[in-house]
Enzyme design. Structure first.
Site, mmCIF file in Angstrom:
data_model
loop_
_atom_site.group_PDB
_atom_site.id
_atom_site.type_symbol
_atom_site.label_atom_id
_atom_site.label_comp_id
_atom_site.label_asym_id
_atom_site.label_seq_id
_atom_site.Cartn_x
_atom_site.Cartn_y
_atom_site.Cartn_z
ATOM 1 N N LYS A 67 1.660 1.551 -56.257
ATOM 2 C CA LYS A 67 2.451 0.762 -55.471
ATOM 3 C C LYS A 67 2.250 1.154 -54.059
ATOM 4 O O LYS A 67 2.432 0.176 -53.162
ATOM 5 C CB LYS A 67 3.941 1.072 -55.868
ATOM 6 C CG LYS A 67 4.274 0.340 -57.367
ATOM 7 C CD LYS A 67 5.765 0.514 -57.506
ATOM 8 C CE LYS A 67 6.178 -0.452 -58.739
ATOM 9 N NZ LYS A 67 7.899 -0.414 -58.861
ATOM 10 N N MET A 130 12.855 3.790 -59.218
ATOM 11 C CA MET A 130 13.398 2.626 -58.334
ATOM 12 C C MET A 130 14.275 3.203 -57.394
ATOM 13 O O MET A 130 14.821 2.226 -56.747
ATOM 14 C CB MET A 130 14.039 1.844 -59.262
ATOM 15 C CG MET A 130 13.233 0.952 -60.336
ATOM 16 S SD MET A 130 12.891 -0.637 -59.533
ATOM 17 C CE MET A 130 14.310 -1.361 -59.539
#
Length: 271
Positions: A67, A130
Site C-alpha cells: 500500500k 486500518m
C-alpha cells in the site's frame, strides 16, 4: 463472455482474498458489464505496476504489504491516499495511473451516514492495519477528542503524534462515547475470536460501537453493543463500501443498494 474488449481489473496482495474478486465479478455479471476481476500475488510491486500500465489493466486493488511501496510508481495521488500516505486502489486512464484509498473514503462516508457527533469522545483501539485510515478519517471529519489505545506502545504513540491526538496505554479511568476497534480481536479464525474489543462496562457507557473486523459480520463487540441498544457500525459495512467505491472508480457506475447487498451476501459465502 470474455472477448478482446473485456476490461481487466485485478488485485495485488501478499495474501489475496476471495471477497473482492467475487463481489466485483458478481456486479459485472448482473449489470452486463464487459469486465472481469482477478486476484494476483506478486513479490515485485514495481514491475507489477509497470504491467498494469503497459497492459492497459483498468483497475488495481492494492493490499498489504504494497500500500505504501507502490506510491513512487504512480502518476497522481488523490487526497484520500495523501491523507494516510497509503494506496489501496489504482485507476488506469489510458496509461495514467491515479491512486486512491477507498478505505479512508468509506470511513469518512460512514461517519457522515451515521451522523456521528463531532464533539463526542472517541477511543480507537489498535494502531496497525486500518488504524491510520480510521484515525485520519475522524481527524479530517472534525473530531478533536480522540485517544488511541494500543498494546504496541511504539506504533500507538507514533499514530497519535502523527494526527495530534493523545496515546493511552490503559483504559482505566477513561470514558468514551464512540468506541472503534481496529485490532483483530473478534476476527473469525483468530486467537481472540470470541473476545470483546473493549470491556463490557466500557461498552455499556458508550453510545456507538464501530468495528473494522469484516468477518464475522457481527463480532462479539458488535453483538454485545447491539444487545444493549447502542448504535453499531460493522466491519462488513466498511469492506462493502470501500469495494463499492472501487467499483465506481473502475466502471463509472454506482449499483443500487439492493444489488450491493445481494453482491455482498454472495461474496461473504466465498470469503
Amino acid at each position: 463472455m470474455i472477448n478482446k474488449d473485456t476490461q481487466l481489473c485485478m488485485s495485488l496482495s501478499g495474501r489475496p482474498s476471495n471477497f473482492g474478486t467475487t463481489f466485483h465479478n458478481y456486479l459485472y455479471d448482473k449489470l452486463g458489464l464487459n469486465f472481469i476481476y482477478k486476484a494476483f500475488t506478486t513479490q515485485d510491486i514495481e514491475h507489477a505496476i509497470k504491467g498494469v500500465r503497459a497492459l492497459g489493466i483498468r483497475g488495481c486493488a492494492v493490499s498489504m504489504p504494497f500500500k505504501e511501496t507502490c506510491m513512487p510508481f504512480l502518476d497522481e495521488i488523490h487526497p484520500s491516499a495523501q491523507a494516510i500516505e497509503s494506496v489501496n486502489t489504482i485507476v488506469n486512464d489510458n496509461g495514467f495511473l491515479r491512486a486512491y484509498n477507498t478505505d479512508y473514503i468509506a470511513i469518512v462516508k460512514l461517519i457522515e451516514k451515521y451522523h456521528l457527533n463531532k464533539n463526542a469522545k472517541v477511543i480507537v483501539h489498535g494502531s496497525g492495519g486500518m488504524a491510520k485510515a480510521v484515525v485520519a478519517a475522524f481527524k479530517n471529519s472534525g473530531f478533536e477528542k480522540l485517544k488511541i489505545y494500543a498494546r504496541n506502545v511504539k506504533t500507538g504513540q507514533y499514530l497519535a503524534a502523527l494526527y495530534g491526538y493523545a496515546y493511552i496505554n490503559s483504559l482505566e479511568n477513561q470514558q468514551a462515547d464512540i468506541l472503534v476497534n481496529v485490532t483483530s480481536i473478534g476476527m473469525k479464525g483468530g486467537k481472540e475470536e470470541m473476545d470483546l474489543a473493549f470491556p463490557k462496562a466500557f461498552i455499556d457507557n458508550a453510545s456507538v460501537a464501530f468495528d473494522v473486523v469484516a468477518m464475522p459480520v457481527e463480532t462479539p463487540f458488535i453483538r454485545y453493543a447491539q444487545a444493549r441498544g447502542k448504535q453499531t457500525i460493522s466491519g462488513a459495512a466498511v469492506i462493502v463500501l470501500q469495494a463499492v467505491e472501487q467499483f465506481e472508480l473502475y466502471t463509472h457506475q454506482r449499483p443500487s443498494d439492493e444489488l450491493i447487498a445481494e453482491a455482498a451476501a454472495f461474496a461473504r459465502t466465498k470469503f
